[in-house]
Scaffold this active site. Structure first.
Site, PDB file in Angstrom:
ATOM      1  CB  SER A  23      -0.970   0.127   1.163  1.00 38.50           C
ATOM      2  OG  SER A  23      -0.113   0.069   2.237  1.00 38.50           O
ATOM      3  N   GLY A  24       0.149   2.336  -0.207  1.00 31.82           N
ATOM      4  CA  GLY A  24       0.770   3.625   0.058  1.00 31.82           C
ATOM      5  C   GLY A  24       2.167   4.162  -0.671  1.00 31.82           C
ATOM      6  CB  ILE A  25       5.344   5.443   0.112  1.00 32.15           C
ATOM      7  CG1 ILE A  25       4.706   7.051   0.730  1.00 32.15           C
ATOM      8  CG2 ILE A  25       6.564   5.623  -0.283  1.00 32.15           C
ATOM      9  CD1 ILE A  25       5.434   7.793   1.751  1.00 32.15           C
ATOM     10  CG  ASP A  44       2.441  -5.487   2.946  1.00 31.42           C
ATOM     11  OD1 ASP A  44       2.755  -4.143   2.317  1.00 31.42           O
ATOM     12  OD2 ASP A  44       1.786  -5.791   3.784  1.00 31.42           O
ATOM     13  CG  ASP A  66       5.463 -10.157  11.026  1.00 33.01           C
ATOM     14  OD1 ASP A  66       6.094  -9.029  11.095  1.00 33.01           O
ATOM     15  OD2 ASP A  66       4.911 -10.691  11.788  1.00 33.01           O
ATOM     16  CB  VAL A  67       9.707  -6.357   8.916  1.00 35.05           C
ATOM     17  CG1 VAL A  67      10.000  -6.325   7.342  1.00 35.05           C
ATOM     18  CG2 VAL A  67       8.653  -5.245   9.210  1.00 35.05           C
ATOM     19  CE1 TYR A 154       6.172   7.564  12.029  1.00 29.76           C
ATOM     20  CE2 TYR A 154       6.631   9.745  12.042  1.00 29.76           C
ATOM     21  CZ  TYR A 154       6.439   8.697  11.349  1.00 29.76           C
ATOM     22  OH  TYR A 154       6.194   8.716   9.998  1.00 29.76           O
ATOM     23  CB  THR A 189       0.082   6.868   3.815  1.00 27.67           C
ATOM     24  OG1 THR A 189       0.274   7.192   5.069  1.00 27.67           O
ATOM     25  CG2 THR A 189       1.013   7.473   2.550  1.00 27.67           C
TER      26      THR A 189
END
Length: 257
Positions: A23-25, A44, A66-67, A154, A189
């Site tokens: 997804s997204g970027i 992903d 799964d990172v 974050y 996003t």
């Protein structure tokens, strides 16, 4: 030998792995790399989302990883051989003030934003160094340098990621591997859905930058292609801001003429 500038951004024969390509970027980055001739593995945690990305272009393959699982990253690096380009975009954010944060929330944000990045750099950077070439890029944020209430952990992870990538650039550079950070501004996003749902918050962010609007994920893809290609052959240890002027503009007051 003179450089053929008509092929400056081409990636023919390159194998790119994009982590977060569902997804997204990440999705737009994978599509852009493939459009320039790269063979792209769309990695992903959500395999269905990765397969959706694959359906939108050519030279794309879906791969589940799964990172948050270090062993899964090590397996991926072993299975996805001859990787020339690594891009990782996966991140999470818990928007709370420091005094309201829990230890579990802190660990969750650090685990995905920083520890997973550390594991990816090690797993894929080693084989690149052995082969003598490669380009690694991780997604930091404007929050690595500019903050606001509720962004503490974050922001800390994104600042930490910059220094992690810079150190990797220093350590892997002699082996021909380039490592850089991309720092987006506000991008539409899933991660920013909470802000978009609040019109006042959304508008305030739009007005902060020089361009007066948010970015769409596809507007980050050019930076990814640039850092993956020979166009950036002497660029490493850098932070490329793609933020619409956010970090350049104070934005608090527009003086009269």
């Amino acid at each position: 030998m003179e450089r053929d500038y008509s092929k400056l951004f081409r990636l023919d024969g390159k194998h790119a792995v994009v982590v977060g390509a569902g997804s997204g970027i990440g999705r737009e980055s994978a599509l852009a790399l493939a459009a320039q001739g790269a063979r792209v593995t769309c990695a992903d945690r959500d395999l269905a989302a990765a397969e959706e990305t694959v359906s939108r272009g050519e030279h794309l393959t879906a791969y589940r990883v799964d990172v948050l699982d270090e062993d899964a990253i090590i397996r991926a690096a072993a299975e996805l051989q001859d990787v020339d380009v690594l891009v990782f975009t996966a991140a999470t954010n818990v928007r709370k003030r420091i005094l309201d944060y829990t230890g579990e929330e802190f660990d969750r944000v650090v685990a995905l934003n920083l520890r997973a990045s550390f594991d990816l750099i090690r797993a894929f950077g080693g084989p690149m160094a052995e082969r003598g070439s490669g380009s690694i890029m991780g997604f930091s944020s404007i929050r690595a340098t500019t903050v606001e209430p509720g962004q503490s952990v974050y922001a800390a992870t994104k600042a930490g990621l910059v220094q992690l990538l810079r150190t990797a650039a220093a350590e892997l550079g002699p082996s021909g591997v380039r490592v850089n950070a991309i720092a987006p501004g506000v991008v539409e996003t899933p991660l920013t859905a909470q802000i978009k749902a609040n019109q006042a918050w959304y508008d305030a962010y739009a007005q902060k930058g020089a361009l007066g609007r948010w970015a769409t994920p596809d507007e980050l893809a050019g930076a990814v292609v640039y850092l993956a290609s020979d166009a950036s052959s002497f660029v490493t240890g850098s932070v490329l801001h793609v933020d619409g002027g956010w970090t350049a503009v104070d934005g608090r007051f527009d003086p009269p003429n």
